[in-house]
Design an enzyme around this catalytic site. Structure first.
Site, short mmCIF file in Angstrom:
data_model
loop_
_atom_site.label_atom_id
_atom_site.label_comp_id
_atom_site.label_asym_id
_atom_site.label_seq_id
_atom_site.Cartn_x
_atom_site.Cartn_y
_atom_site.Cartn_z
N GLY A 13 0.83 -1.20 0.00
CA GLY A 13 0.00 0.00 0.00
C GLY A 13 0.87 1.26 0.00
O GLY A 13 2.10 1.19 0.08
N ASP A 40 -2.30 -13.12 4.93
CA ASP A 40 -3.62 -12.72 4.45
C ASP A 40 -4.48 -12.32 5.64
O ASP A 40 -4.86 -13.15 6.46
CB ASP A 40 -4.26 -13.90 3.69
N ALA A 64 -5.25 -2.67 5.37
CA ALA A 64 -6.67 -2.43 5.61
C ALA A 64 -7.47 -2.80 4.38
O ALA A 64 -6.93 -2.89 3.28
CB ALA A 64 -6.92 -0.96 5.96
N TYR A 65 -8.74 -2.98 4.59
CA TYR A 65 -9.70 -3.08 3.48
C TYR A 65 -10.09 -1.64 3.18
O TYR A 65 -10.76 -1.00 3.99
CB TYR A 65 -10.90 -3.90 3.93
N THR A 105 -8.89 6.09 10.34
CA THR A 105 -9.39 7.00 9.31
C THR A 105 -10.30 8.10 9.85
O THR A 105 -10.96 7.92 10.88
CB THR A 105 -10.17 6.18 8.26
N ASP A 106 -10.35 9.20 9.12
CA ASP A 106 -11.29 10.30 9.41
C ASP A 106 -12.74 9.86 9.17
O ASP A 106 -13.68 10.51 9.62
CB ASP A 106 -10.97 11.52 8.52
N TYR A 129 -17.36 1.14 5.56
CA TYR A 129 -15.90 1.19 5.71
C TYR A 129 -15.53 1.90 7.02
O TYR A 129 -14.74 1.38 7.82
CB TYR A 129 -15.28 1.92 4.52
N LYS A 133 -13.66 0.26 10.39
CA LYS A 133 -12.42 0.82 10.96
C LYS A 133 -12.62 1.21 12.43
O LYS A 133 -11.71 1.05 13.25
CB LYS A 133 -11.97 2.04 10.14
N TRP A 154 -7.35 11.32 3.55
CA TRP A 154 -7.03 11.71 2.17
C TRP A 154 -5.58 11.40 1.81
O TRP A 154 -4.84 12.25 1.32
CB TRP A 154 -7.31 13.20 1.96
#
Length: 288
Positions: A13, A40, A64-65, A105-106, A129, A133, A154
């Site tokens: 990533g 995995d 992460a997904y 994440t935001d 999502y 998270k 972002w």
């Protein structure tokens, strides 16, 4: 004396790649990077062997997904990777006395704010999502109090798929593009986030809890696109559109800027304006 091991997931990533790139600056540590082929994360027990083998001092979970829209219809996998597996990682970290840094994440916020969200603001995700998270955050802190959670927003870089690269491609292909102008937040250059993670590790004072990290400044996706165009000296006409004109399976928070003062104060980080970091990224992309 052997070097402390830093075990990092998500090597393929943007953030994993950024951390791999900066490892030569941190010779006091031994880094081990894992991708999906080595571990995995849809299997919560996939990492047990890696912990046994490397006995890491630190575990940085960049995996992460991240398919926000797909998560609406693929909830089981999103929950497994972003929720259950994070809980399992936290338990392993506790068992092996490993300090955990988990990236969130935001999108855990509802987007109805009008000022940057403080770290203790209640989570209320508007899409699956964000919910998955948020579950990961909860399980990480419940299963291992020695966890640092860094929420970011972002994320972009010159590597992988992201908004900056998409905009550059579209602007070269089309005389005109339309970009949402009523979603506000803060961009984050993956390399700045990687530096922040290493500042936490290097500090020697690992203070568990939730932190926010992004570049400084609050803008819309439209503002971001215009800046990309201008800094890259392209001619495409960028038009602002409302979110309603660009429907997506997953709802997006209208406002997701976060208050980053806690991480800056605790780990003595410099506030980096988004414009400055965007220029660095574009320089690398245009070089390529």
């Amino acid at each position: 004396m052997s070097k402390p091991v830093i075990l990092v997931t998500g090597k393929n990533g943007q953030l994993g790649h950024a951390l791999q790139t900066i490892t030569p600056n941190f010779e006091d540590y031994h880094f081990v990077f894992l991708g999906r082929e080595e571990a995995d994360l849809s299997n919560p027990h996939a990492l047990t062997a890696a912990f046994e083998k490397y006995q890491p001092a630190y575990f940085v979970n960049c995996a992460a997904y991240t398919a926000v829209d797909k998560a609406e219809s693929d909830q089981e996998n999103a929950y497994k990777v972003n929720g259950e597996t994070v809980g399992a990682i936290a338990m392993l970290c506790k068992q092996y006395n490993t300090k955990l840094i988990h990236i969130s994440t935001d999108y855990v916020f509802n987007g109805q704010g009008t000022a940057p969200y403080p770290v203790n603001h209640p989570a209320e995700p508007v899409n699956y999502y964000g919910y998955s998270k948020w579950i990961g955050e909860k399980l990480a802190l419940e299963n291992n109090p020695q966890t640092v959670i860094i929420r970011t927003s972002w994320v972009y870089s010159y590597y992988g798929n992201n908004f900056v690269k998409t905009m550059l491609r579209l602007m070269k292909e089309r005389p005109e593009i339309r970009v949402v102008s009523d979603q506000l937040g803060s961009p984050t250059y993956a390399f700045d986030l990687a530096d922040a993670i290493m500042a936490v590790i290097k500090s020697g004072s690992f203070v568990a809890g939730v932190y926010h990290y992004s570049n400084a400044g609050i803008i819309s996706w439209y503002d971001f696109a215009v800046a990309i165009r201008d800094k890259a000296q392209l001619n495409s006409n960028v038009l602002p559109i409302p979110t309603t004109a660009y429907p997506t399976p997953a709802k997006r928070p209208a406002y997701s800027a976060m208050d980053t003062t806690k991480i800056h104060g605790q780990y003595n980080l410099a506030d980096k304006p988004w414009q400055q970091s965007l220029e660095l990224c574009l320089r690398e992309l245009l070089k390529a």
